[in-house]
Design a protein around this motif. Structure first.
Motif, PDB file in Angstrom:
ATOM      1  N   UNK A 195     -87.073 -39.714 115.031  1.00 42.80           N
ATOM      2  CA  UNK A 195     -85.890 -39.096 114.440  1.00 42.80           C
ATOM      3  C   UNK A 195     -84.656 -39.221 115.326  1.00 42.80           C
ATOM      4  N   UNK A 196     -84.648 -40.134 116.281  1.00 41.89           N
ATOM      5  CA  UNK A 196     -83.609 -40.140 117.317  1.00 41.89           C
ATOM      6  C   UNK A 196     -82.216 -40.465 116.802  1.00 41.89           C
ATOM      7  N   UNK A 197     -82.075 -41.446 115.956  1.00 42.10           N
ATOM      8  CA  UNK A 197     -80.737 -41.768 115.425  1.00 42.10           C
ATOM      9  C   UNK A 197     -80.217 -40.637 114.537  1.00 42.10           C
ATOM     10  N   UNK A 198     -81.116 -40.044 113.748  1.00 40.33           N
ATOM     11  CA  UNK A 198     -80.718 -38.931 112.884  1.00 40.33           C
ATOM     12  C   UNK A 198     -80.154 -37.791 113.724  1.00 40.33           C
ATOM     13  N   UNK A 199     -80.870 -37.408 114.755  1.00 41.12           N
ATOM     14  CA  UNK A 199     -80.430 -36.292 115.607  1.00 41.12           C
ATOM     15  C   UNK A 199     -79.128 -36.643 116.321  1.00 41.12           C
TER      16      UNK A 199
END
Length: 91
Positions: free
Chosen positions: A50-54
């Motif tokens: 979920x890194x880009x979302x966060x």
């Protein structure tokens, strides 16, 4: 009901100010939403959930607060200018 006219008021300035103030809520919602959507699709494309979302959600929140700050500064600057003209300050 009797409505008194304010001699120094300009309805055009009033509606301009209200339009600027009205967009503040939109900034607080739209910037994080755009960041979240962009992050979601980048995560899906790059496989980094979920890194880009966060990351993009946080950047959207920061951008929203920055836009609200700029709008608030603009409204306050215009109000100060109008007050100076109305009360004829020479500061």
């Amino acid at each position: 009901m009797v409505v008194k006219k304010n001699k120094g008021a300009n309805p055009g300035k009033y509606f301009d100010t209200m339009g600027t103030v009205g967009t503040i809520g939109l900034h607080m919602v739209s910037h994080p939403a755009v960041g979240a959507v962009a992050g979601y699709f980048l995560d899906d494309w790059l496989g980094t959930k979920p890194w880009m979302f966060i990351t993009f959600l946080i950047l959207g929140v920061i951008a929203g607060f920055r836009a609200v700050y700029a709008d608030t500064k603009k409204v306050m600057r215009n109000q100060e200018k109008e007050d100076n003209e109305r009360f004829q300050r020479k500061d």
